[in-house]
Design a protein around this motif. Structure first.
Motif, PDB file in Angstrom:
ATOM      1  N   VAL A 202      26.076  67.539  71.160  1.00 15.66           N
ATOM      2  CA  VAL A 202      26.080  68.008  69.419  1.00 15.66           C
ATOM      3  C   VAL A 202      27.562  67.971  69.200  1.00 15.66           C
ATOM      4  CG1 VAL A 202      26.454  70.707  69.305  1.00 15.66           C
ATOM      5  CG2 VAL A 202      24.464  69.794  70.514  1.00 15.66           C
ATOM      6  N   PHE A 343      26.983  73.881  56.409  1.00 13.78           N
ATOM      7  CA  PHE A 343      26.227  72.660  57.139  1.00 13.78           C
ATOM      8  C   PHE A 343      25.960  71.393  56.897  1.00 13.78           C
ATOM      9  CE2 PHE A 343      21.373  71.770  58.368  1.00 13.78           C
ATOM     10  CZ  PHE A 343      20.719  72.576  59.783  1.00 13.78           C
ATOM     11  N   MET A 344      26.824  71.853  56.186  1.00 12.84           N
ATOM     12  CA  MET A 344      27.296  69.329  55.268  1.00 12.84           C
ATOM     13  C   MET A 344      28.170  68.738  56.608  1.00 12.84           C
ATOM     14  SD  MET A 344      24.768  69.266  53.424  1.00 12.84           S
ATOM     15  CE  MET A 344      23.827  70.519  53.381  1.00 12.84           C
ATOM     16  N   LEU A 345      27.846  68.142  57.146  1.00 15.26           N
ATOM     17  CA  LEU A 345      29.586  67.436  57.921  1.00 15.26           C
ATOM     18  C   LEU A 345      29.976  67.353  57.548  1.00 15.26           C
ATOM     19  CD1 LEU A 345      26.564  65.047  60.855  1.00 15.26           C
ATOM     20  CD2 LEU A 345      27.384  67.635  61.349  1.00 15.26           C
ATOM     21  N   TRP A 353      32.344  74.142  64.281  1.00 13.80           N
ATOM     22  CA  TRP A 353      31.410  74.369  65.247  1.00 13.80           C
ATOM     23  C   TRP A 353      30.973  73.743  65.949  1.00 13.80           C
ATOM     24  CZ3 TRP A 353      25.702  74.367  64.113  1.00 13.80           C
ATOM     25  CH2 TRP A 353      25.125  75.513  64.892  1.00 13.80           C
TER      26      TRP A 353
ATOM     27  N   LEU D 199      22.381  63.246  51.703  1.00 14.23           N
ATOM     28  CA  LEU D 199      23.677  64.259  52.276  1.00 14.23           C
ATOM     29  C   LEU D 199      23.329  64.811  54.118  1.00 14.23           C
ATOM     30  CD1 LEU D 199      23.533  67.744  49.930  1.00 14.23           C
ATOM     31  CD2 LEU D 199      24.971  66.129  50.278  1.00 14.23           C
ATOM     32  N   ALA D 200      24.588  64.448  54.937  1.00  9.52           N
ATOM     33  CA  ALA D 200      24.777  63.939  56.471  1.00  9.52           C
ATOM     34  C   ALA D 200      25.270  65.824  56.492  1.00  9.52           C
ATOM     35  CB  ALA D 200      25.787  63.652  56.128  1.00  9.52           C
ATOM     36  N   LYS D 201      23.413  66.156  57.113  1.00  8.04           N
ATOM     37  CA  LYS D 201      23.553  67.472  57.742  1.00  8.04           C
ATOM     38  C   LYS D 201      24.041  67.605  59.046  1.00  8.04           C
ATOM     39  CE  LYS D 201      18.955  68.560  55.695  1.00  8.04           C
ATOM     40  NZ  LYS D 201      18.880  66.966  56.165  1.00  8.04           N
ATOM     41  N   VAL D 202      24.338  69.028  59.435  1.00 10.40           N
ATOM     42  CA  VAL D 202      23.916  69.648  60.785  1.00 10.40           C
ATOM     43  C   VAL D 202      22.457  69.298  61.693  1.00 10.40           C
ATOM     44  CG1 VAL D 202      24.153  72.194  62.440  1.00 10.40           C
ATOM     45  CG2 VAL D 202      25.837  71.290  60.588  1.00 10.40           C
ATOM     46  N   GLY D 203      21.731  69.782  60.921  1.00 10.12           N
ATOM     47  CA  GLY D 203      20.423  69.480  61.355  1.00 10.12           C
ATOM     48  C   GLY D 203      19.343  69.224  60.419  1.00 10.12           C
ATOM     49  N   LEU D 204      18.431  69.692  60.835  1.00 11.63           N
ATOM     50  CA  LEU D 204      16.728  69.376  59.643  1.00 11.63           C
ATOM     51  C   LEU D 204      17.065  67.283  59.147  1.00 11.63           C
ATOM     52  CD1 LEU D 204      16.718  72.157  57.678  1.00 11.63           C
ATOM     53  CD2 LEU D 204      15.259  72.215  59.471  1.00 11.63           C
ATOM     54  N   LYS D 205      17.688  67.134  60.419  1.00  9.32           N
ATOM     55  CA  LYS D 205      18.013  65.388  60.744  1.00  9.32           C
ATOM     56  C   LYS D 205      17.169  64.765  59.864  1.00  9.32           C
ATOM     57  CE  LYS D 205      22.319  65.574  62.969  1.00  9.32           C
ATOM     58  NZ  LYS D 205      23.600  65.122  62.456  1.00  9.32           N
ATOM     59  N   ALA D 350      19.857  71.832  72.426  1.00 12.81           N
ATOM     60  CA  ALA D 350      20.005  71.574  71.142  1.00 12.81           C
ATOM     61  C   ALA D 350      19.965  71.531  69.461  1.00 12.81           C
ATOM     62  CB  ALA D 350      21.168  70.349  71.456  1.00 12.81           C
ATOM     63  N   TRP D 353      19.328  74.632  68.579  1.00  8.88           N
ATOM     64  CA  TRP D 353      20.459  74.941  67.260  1.00  8.88           C
ATOM     65  C   TRP D 353      21.050  75.074  66.267  1.00  8.88           C
ATOM     66  CZ3 TRP D 353      26.134  73.755  67.736  1.00  8.88           C
ATOM     67  CH2 TRP D 353      26.942  74.655  67.988  1.00  8.88           C
ATOM     68  N   LEU D 354      20.456  73.662  66.239  1.00 10.80           N
ATOM     69  CA  LEU D 354      21.216  73.072  65.320  1.00 10.80           C
ATOM     70  C   LEU D 354      20.443  73.256  64.226  1.00 10.80           C
ATOM     71  CD1 LEU D 354      22.307  68.938  66.921  1.00 10.80           C
ATOM     72  CD2 LEU D 354      24.042  71.262  65.881  1.00 10.80           C
ATOM     73  N   ASP D 355      19.277  72.499  64.083  1.00  7.53           N
ATOM     74  CA  ASP D 355      18.258  72.765  62.563  1.00  7.53           C
ATOM     75  C   ASP D 355      18.348  74.647  62.843  1.00  7.53           C
ATOM     76  OD1 ASP D 355      17.107  70.584  62.997  1.00  7.53           O
ATOM     77  OD2 ASP D 355      15.402  71.179  64.080  1.00  7.53           O
ATOM     78  N   ARG D 357      20.521  76.688  62.103  1.00 13.44           N
ATOM     79  CA  ARG D 357      22.210  77.340  61.898  1.00 13.44           C
ATOM     80  C   ARG D 357      21.943  77.518  59.962  1.00 13.44           C
ATOM     81  NH1 ARG D 357      24.094  80.780  60.221  1.00 13.44           N
ATOM     82  NH2 ARG D 357      26.496  80.564  60.735  1.00 13.44           N
ATOM     83  N   VAL D 358      20.996  77.088  59.793  1.00 13.08           N
ATOM     84  CA  VAL D 358      21.002  77.363  57.905  1.00 13.08           C
ATOM     85  C   VAL D 358      20.042  78.107  57.398  1.00 13.08           C
ATOM     86  CG1 VAL D 358      18.600  75.051  57.635  1.00 13.08           C
ATOM     87  CG2 VAL D 358      20.458  75.570  55.872  1.00 13.08           C
TER      88      VAL D 358
END
Ligand SMILES: Cc1cc2nc3c(=O)[nH]c(=O)nc-3n(C[C@H](O)[C@H](O)[C@H](O)COP(=O)(O)OP(=O)(O)OC[C@H]3O[C@@H](n4cnc5c(N)ncnc54)[C@H](O)[C@@H]3O)c2cc1C
Ligand SMILES: Cc1cc2nc3c(=O)[nH]c(=O)nc-3n(C[C@H](O)[C@H](O)[C@H](O)COP(=O)(O)OP(=O)(O)OC[C@H]3O[C@@H](n4cnc5c(N)ncnc54)[C@H](O)[C@@H]3O)c2cc1C
Ligand SMILES: Cc1cc2nc3c(=O)[nH]c(=O)nc-3n(C[C@H](O)[C@H](O)[C@H](O)COP(=O)(O)OP(=O)(O)OC[C@H]3O[C@@H](n4cnc5c(N)ncnc54)[C@H](O)[C@@H]3O)c2cc1C
Ligand SMILES: Cc1cc2nc3c(=O)[nH]c(=O)nc-3n(C[C@H](O)[C@H](O)[C@H](O)COP(=O)(O)OP(=O)(O)OC[C@H]3O[C@@H](n4cnc5c(N)ncnc54)[C@H](O)[C@@H]3O)c2cc1C
Lengths: 379, 379, 379, 379
Positions: A202, A343-345, A353, D199-205, D350, D353-355, D357-358
């Protein structure tokens, strides 16, 4: 709030760390994250700069400072620089005492010079697929065979696992539960020693967390660290230092998250004013700032007590769980305060986080810390 | 965890306090609770024992120790003894500095000897029915008339309000908001000064919280304390000390609650074992123990910083809200751990839960503390 | 948010309850609190008004409505009126099913008419000094002797304990743990039956919670309720209804606290505006309002499921712990929103905070509820 | 707990969805995540399968069911399948009503057939770099020029942004704040319309969240949706449906997390027993299970109320913030229960959890929801 822990000499060391990181790590970290591992070279540069083995005897090239504040300063600066790929904390704070306190003269001569120069990266392998929290349940075995130990088994989630030149492996040398555990050093090139996948995590993307395999892996008997079958107690003796190290990093991470987010909350506007001016957010930031101040006061007190030889297993457990849970709370709230940007890397708050989530898990989970404290209360 | 705040001299004073309370307060406290007020005599006994005015100049009978640790020790021992009716903290920690630092020589001679002997009980009256959090909104007026001030208005929720011989009253002397506030001492017997009902409270049953009325109440002009129209700033200057005092009591209360409950959890059995051995309860107690240790470390650091003249308004606000919220959390959890007994008044845990609830309210609510901290962050 | 649980007939009953309480209970409640017990007469008046035994067969004077919504309405109105001294909920919701479902025709004839008229107040005595949560651990014994049971032992914390004409006592009739428990009715005047102190409680001041003593207490064998040694299962079967009753009261209490506090927050001013307009408070009230709405939706769903015979032990446990914890949270936050007034007994919010604290304790603590749910999950 | 919302026809639709996802989405999702976007084709397949436009008039190829339960079923199944890349919820739940309720006959004929067949993927672009929460602050302008609107400005964080064939763009058509906002459809190929980075995101890749640019972008005047300058009210009218959709997904996500983790907690062993059997974990899972049950009950009630035309803006706001905060809490606790495995991307926990958060951020942040509810309370 003034804290009085660090003295000028530590602040000088902090400058050194900061300059080193700015120059040698920060510019490469994005690439290291993409690679899933840092450059081997940065370890040697760190050694040359005096960032490895600050408390190792100068005769081996170490700093010779029996003062955990130097370790703490480096941990803090790595966090502040966002260089979560650098496994120096594992090396300096966690592995070092095994190699300095439990070793023979001969072992020290073999390993410590490389430890300090960065030629010998270390790891410590306790966890197995079937035994994480329950350390006494490790099954990787080491059987004495003539002048060797023959290891069989598997370790997982090993920090610096791929790069490590020397791994302190927790093995079973007898079937007496906690009384049958030993520590054996396995070096790169040992026959039957192989590394598995680099694990997709993660966060901590630039750190090479790996699986290790021992398949009739043979190491010389003189690779035993400490006393045979006393490994569990060796571990117990050193875990407070590991947990203090994690707590120090947790507080530094929380401080950085807060600073970054305060800055954001002062400048980002919505409905015509800085979002930090909305009372809910102002109160939230006041709350986080309070708790971070309190955590800082506590962890500094712990460092001072550790230096004085008074930090108990219970105290370290308290510091570990509370500061890491706080770090996660701060991170989560700071992500929220960033709105969609959280939410943006590319936003440091997002990375912090992600990186931070493991802090309540490794080094002994929050639950295990509470077990330890509860038992200390006679419960 | 060792703390290193107190020195032997403080521990001696602690003994003194403890013996005094055991002898002079504990045996009477139930009666005082039924009466809604403590015996007047206990104040004089406390004075004789050296428990009033520890930092007042010895020339007036005080202890002459510019060291808040003595105050803290007394606060802690009053809490530990469960003697919540004794308003000594208000007198020593809150009222004292107004009478020692802002007064003229003449005033000091009039008031301080009684202050130290217990002949002159003090109170400080800020809050009004219409102005609690918003101190700058007080409406009780004091109008200069020849050599007197004539006061009109009402105060409420005044600790020691019924017994006090001297009340520091926050009055409006000009309509300039915060810039028109002054402090005037009103003594028992002042014409037009009367006391209202003794308020029926949730806890602190032995303390005489009261309403005060000023109806063309006339006091000599030399009863002005400090500078006219500077009262708000005098208050601001002294509130950190008041808040530190509350924080010290909060930590002591949490420590006591935890000790009592640990004892209970070790001995009370259900399903064949001590209730503290159930993991949920063990973890809960571990959590509370952790937070109480952290609070203790922090409040001690605050006391040391206060002594060094470095405790900022913001730091005091942090200590105040965090420790009192913790106290309430600990109390609530400890009530729960007592099962049905936690709801019975005869159990100390029940009384502590009741007494403690006001701690997040008086001396500035948690919300006001967060306002202060938030403003300090530039929000 | 519309809920669709109640129909016009329930709203009519609500009116009836409300008028009854306004007339017969509210004007006396302060006196009852001072007395520690309600007037015996109010029970008979309630009986006459149709507020006792709504689901008892009309042949015994009951309402004949197999519909828990009538019970819920009465519970809600008692809470809304602040008449926490009235133990009608215990009588109607908790005791009733034992007397209607487990009894013989003969027993029903003896007891139900009085139950419905208010001539026979009931209590149910499970808890003992040494066994609260652990019901299977009760030690009060009942030994068969000819045509009698002879009881020895002690019960504590019994609601309606002093006034009750008939107490359903949980006794041990065999030493087989949970398999040796029975229910025996003990009536006022039974030889060897006495009552202890009226317990001094944190709240519920007008309710006569008491200790009961059985000293070779002899009752006719036909006072056995249900099957000998099946008492534990009789209890298990009825506990969901008890817990639903507590949950209904919890939601009603939370709703009332919120309504009172919203009113206060709209009118009380500080710094020139209603305190509810400060965003922190607005958000807090929005949060509480959300959770109260959700709790209402859930408890209503539970009532409907209960009526349909589908409310499981697990569901009832969920409703019980969650709504009562919410009630306590709401109460605590509402006290805080009242500032100093929240600490004054004359404010309803203070009384509600005090009364409510026991809700997470009796009827099975929050911890016991989680045990039940956890076991239901196979853990 | 039985819920009674869905009828057999919905469960049949659920089967359909499940089979579709298993066949057409699950096998490709990892690749889509690597690509950062789903295959264009899956939209057409979904259209063919009847998963797009369930409530659109059959004359345009829609399902013709004015029943949000079908939408909810699809949302739930997408979550259950872990196919977070599919933006069908945005299309069906959020965009649909703009195109069905605010459009002219002509527009419906142009757009709805493609909408239902999957040939026309939709997006809705409200947020801008400088205006997220504060919708009334949008600055992207649309100026009428002959028979066209000319758009200038930028949007960000647009779900389906890269793939969308039709974007409903919120534009400023007058400088009257909330009264000067309109909705304009911009189609792929419109001159001056371009897309920025994915956009490079934490989740919802696998979802193509993108920036959109309008540089003198010209669209026919008949692309106006609804009434000019009434856009803000059109949005307000449709936001409850968007928020309900998010809440439905939140509850489904929490249910899935819980199921996966329960499974894990039953099988993973430490210290010789399943980790779920440790009381702390058992209680935690009981707590989460309770809250998920309550959330399910509430969201189902909301769906029923929505179908009946009774779901208020306030109710939807309550559902949105509470269920999404719960989802995050459940995710965080479930990660912790997985120990080190919770930090490994290959574990569904995991990814969830990532997906997740938004969820407390988009569709209106938790803070904005509380503003709405607070205002509804008159605060
Ligand atoms: C990024 C990363 C780096 C790591 N680096 C290293 C390393 O360098 N060397 C190394 O040896 N290990 C390392 N670890 C492993 C780490 O120490 C373990 O993951 C951790 O100790 C937990 O063990 P587990 O994952 O087996 O979880 P488990 O032990 O299976 O625990 C699962 C869950 O059960 C809970 N639990 C366990 N026992 C109890 C109990 N008695 N009561 C209540 N709850 C309980 C845990 O708290 C956890 O929530 C690393 C892990 C990660 C993720
Ligand atoms: C037992 C007891 C003893 C006391 N002793 C003394 C004493 O000796 N001398 C004395 O002068 N006073 C005393 N007080 C009064 C006490 O200081 C006040 O009650 C307290 O300051 C709060 O004021 P208030 O009650 O008017 O509440 P209010 O000011 O009306 O506040 C009501 C609520 O609004 C909140 N609020 C207010 N402003 C804001 C804001 N800007 N933003 C968000 N929330 C806000 C508050 O936090 C509180 O929750 C005592 C009170 C009690 C109960
Ligand atoms: C006002 C009032 C009215 C009451 N009315 C009645 C009545 O009418 N009839 C009646 O029979 N009883 C009545 N009770 C008693 C009530 O039901 C008990 O107090 C309650 O069940 C808890 O039992 P206890 O007090 O013995 O606590 P204990 O069982 O001793 O519990 C102490 C603590 O340990 C915890 N604990 C216990 N077991 C476990 C476990 N396995 N795991 C984790 N934690 C655990 C509990 O949750 C609690 O926090 C009343 C009590 C009160 C206060
Ligand atoms: C993955 C993803 C998908 C998205 N999809 C879409 C989409 O399809 N279409 C679209 O239009 N948008 C979309 N968004 C944007 C989303 O709706 C916004 O990010 C969100 O509304 C918040 O706006 P912001 O990011 O500008 O935060 P800001 O509005 O800048 O808020 C920052 C912080 O301030 C807080 N805040 C703001 N106002 C107040 C106040 N009055 N009081 C207290 N706190 C306040 C917020 O709660 C937040 O914590 C998406 C976002 C993401 C991350």
């Amino acid at each position: 709030m003034e804290q009085h822990l660090y003295e000028p000499v530590h602040e000088e060391f902090r400058d050194l760390c900061r300059r080193f990181l700015t120059r040698e790590a920060v510019p490469h970290h994005d690439r290291w994250e993409a690679d899933g591992i840092v450059d081997r070279e940065v370890w040697r540069k760190a050694g040359a700069a005096g960032l490895l083995g600050m408390d190792v005897d100068p005769e081996y090239g170490g700093g010779g400072q029996q003062d955990f504040r130097f370790n703490a300063v480096l941990d803090e600066e790595i966090v502040a620089a966002g260089c979560s790929g650098l496994g120096f904390g594992l090396h300096n704070d966690v592995a070092a005492p095994y190699l300095t306190d439990l070793t023979t003269d001969d072992q020290r001569k073999r390993w410590l010079p490389g430890f300090c120069s960065g030629d010998l990266v270390t790891a410590i392998a306790m966890s197995e697929p079937g035994a994480g929290s329950d350390l006494a349940g490790v099954r990787t075995s080491a059987v004495r065979d003539g002048n060797s130990y023959v290891l069989n088994g598997q370790k997982t989630f090993i920090t610096n696992g791929e790069m490590a030149d020397l791994v302190v492996v927790v093995v079973r040398t007898s079937d007496q539960g906690a009384h049958g555990v030993s520590l054996v050093a396995v070096e790169t090139g040992a026959p039957g020693f192989s590394r598995g996948r680099r694990l997709a995590k993660v966060g901590l993307k630039a750190n090479d967390t790996a699986e290790l395999f021992f398949d009739d892996c043979r190491v010389p008997a003189e690779n035993l660290i400490g006393t045979e079958n006393h490994g569990f107690y060796h571990l117990m003796g050193n875990l407070p230092r590991e947990r203090l190290s994690i707590a120090v990093a947790a507080v530094a991470a929380a401080e950085k998250l807060l600073a970054v987010t305060l800055e954001y909350a002062r400048s980002r506007e919505a409905f015509g004013r800085p979002i930090g001016k909305f009372q809910h957010n102002r109160f939230l930031l006041a709350e986080l700032d309070t708790e971070v101040t309190i955590a800082r006061t506590f962890v500094n007190h712990c460092v001072a007590e550790f230096n004085a030889g008074r930090l108990s297993v219970t105290d370290a457990a308290k510091a570990k769980w509370w500061t890491t849970e706080l770090q996660n709370k701060v991170a989560d709230r700071c992500v929220q305060l960033h709105g969609g940007y959280g939410f943006m890397l590319e936003y440091p708050v997002a990375k912090a986080w992600l990186d931070g989530r493991v802090q309540t898990i490794y080094g002994g989970t929050t639950e295990i810390m509470k077990e330890i404290i509860g038992r200390g209360l006679g419960l």
